[in-house]
Write a protein that holds these residues in place. Structure first.
Motif, PDB file in Angstrom:
ATOM      1  N   LEU A 117      39.756   0.100  10.027  1.00 14.73           N
ATOM      2  CA  LEU A 117      38.629   0.777  10.680  1.00 14.73           C
ATOM      3  C   LEU A 117      37.354   0.688   9.860  1.00 14.73           C
ATOM      4  O   LEU A 117      36.271   0.957  10.377  1.00 14.73           O
ATOM      5  CB  LEU A 117      38.960   2.249  10.925  1.00 14.73           C
ATOM      6  N   GLN A 350      34.087  -2.724  14.071  1.00 14.51           N
ATOM      7  CA  GLN A 350      34.918  -1.584  14.491  1.00 14.51           C
ATOM      8  C   GLN A 350      33.993  -0.546  15.135  1.00 14.51           C
ATOM      9  O   GLN A 350      33.088  -0.039  14.466  1.00 14.51           O
ATOM     10  CB  GLN A 350      35.654  -0.951  13.301  1.00 14.51           C
ATOM     11  N   ASN A 365      37.779  -3.418  18.318  1.00 10.04           N
ATOM     12  CA  ASN A 365      38.216  -3.880  17.003  1.00 10.04           C
ATOM     13  C   ASN A 365      37.867  -5.352  16.907  1.00 10.04           C
ATOM     14  O   ASN A 365      38.109  -6.112  17.849  1.00 10.04           O
ATOM     15  CB  ASN A 365      39.728  -3.728  16.819  1.00 10.04           C
TER      16      ASN A 365
END
Length: 391
Positions: A117, A350, A365
């Motif tokens: 992330l 992200q 993503n």
């Protein structure tokens, strides 16, 4: 008498006719609304399909996942397979958790569905701090940070450093001298130097001050590292354990990974891995003002403040007029402070983005770290999807 009866009948017929006409108008209005909804949904589906097609065409570079959720309904879930093993062969692939071209660590953790992330981690660190402050009334955002960071061999003599508050760290206005605006592989970049150091907290605390806290926005992942330690000081628990107990378990998130720093702390500035659907769950928590299954996980006031443009136009060099809250970006807001979109952003592509008015969640993503694609997924919600919903 007959005339009176005739009048009553006529009135009754008129009333009946009026009721019938009103009913017709209501049905017609509902029919129009239904038609508009169908038309809007069709237009939205067309935009989503168009973006998906462009991703498959390579316009957005290396994208791994694209999720769209509206009103708790999954509208799109696209997965894309990238051959990272081949892609990274021309780069240094030394096996290290902060070598972004090593495929054991990036973009997925050891071939699992857990995706890095990066700085979206900062927004989740903010949530965990909010929960800690909700449950510990001895502390608040005005609390000075340095007394909560004792035990390190650093010089606190500078009065400016002593005056840094928790809110200064949350809003990237600590006043600590920090350079994180260059390429991550630049060896003078403070984030690179931080991640190469043996003691992250000492590295951040050893940096000199260059301005008065609370006065200037400077993007600083080191400040978020300090926030992670502050959570541990307040709660007595390392932040990964705190997250499991107070955030992940209540939301039903059972699978995650968080990088550990050499000094035994947790990388709260960029080290969290989640599945895309679990990241979307955190978005749903925020759209629901911090409540989940009838339980208040984090206070509504923390959600509201975190995602408000406390600072405006923090990146004037960007083409977007972007605000900043408590470790959340605000890419669309009005002058009165009302928010159109807020987002958690991370290196490589992200994005957890929410449009509260439309009850909409977008998750991207990606892993665009070695080249810049033609188009940016960051602008899909604002420039492609929202205009469709407004029609």
């Amino acid at each position: 008498m007959k005339t009176l009866m005739d009048m009553i009948k006529r009135i009754s017929l008129l009333v009946l006719l009026a009721i019938t006409l009103i009913g017709c108008k209501s049905e017609n209005k509902e029919a129009v609304n239904d038609t508009q909804k169908v038309s809007s949904q069709n237009a939205l589906s067309a935009v989503i399909d168009s973006v998906n097609s462009e991703i498959n065409n390579g316009d957005y570079g290396l994208i791994d996942r694209f999720l769209v959720i509206q009103n708790d309904k999954l509208l799109a879930d696209f997965r894309y397979n990238q051959d990272y093993e081949t892609i990274v062969q021309k780069y240094d692939t030394t096996n290290h958790q902060y070598n972004f071209n090593n495929t054991n660590w990036h973009p997925y953790y050891k071939k699992s569905e857990l995706h890095t992330l990066q700085s979206v981690t900062k927004s989740i660190t903010s949530i965990l701090l909010g929960i800690a402050l909700d449950l510990n009334q001895d502390y608040n955002v005005s609390t000075k940070a340095m007394p909560l960071l004792i035990g390190y061999d650093t010089d606190f003599k500078d009065e400016r450093k002593q005056s840094i508050s928790i809110e200064d760290l949350l809003t990237m206005r600590s006043g600590i001298q920090w350079n994180e605006e260059t390429d991550h592989n630049d060896h003078t970049n403070d984030c690179f130097l931080l991640e190469a150091s043996d003691n992250w907290i000492e590295y951040v605390l050893s940096k000199p001050m260059d301005t008065i806290p609370g006065t200037k926005f400077v993007y600083n992942g080191g400040g978020t590292v300090l926030l992670g330690k502050i959570v541990r000081t307040i709660t007595g628990k390392r932040i990964d354990k705190w997250a499991e107990e107070k955030l992940f378990e209540p939301l039903g998130i059972t699978d995650y990974y968080w990088k550990e720093t050499p000094d035994g702390e947790i990388d709260t500035e960029g080290g969290l891995y989640l599945k895309a659907e679990d990241l979307a769950t955190i978005g749903a928590l925020f759209l629901n003002k911090g409540k989940w299954n009838g339980k208040q996980i984090v206070s509504e006031s923390w959600v509201s403040t975190s995602t408000s443009p406390l600072l405006k136009n923090v990146k004037p060099q960007w083409r977007d007029v972007t605000g900043y809250g408590y470790q959340w970006w605000i890419p669309e807001y009005a002058e009165d402070g009302s928010v159109g979109i807020y987002s958690a952003n991370g290196y490589g592509g992200q994005y957890l983005m929410m449009a509260p008015k439309h009850k909409l969640i977008i998750v991207f993503n990606g892993w665009n770290i070695n080249s810049e694609p033609e188009k940016s997924t960051y602008r899909v919600l604002r420039d492609r999807i929202i205009p469709t919903l407004k029609k």
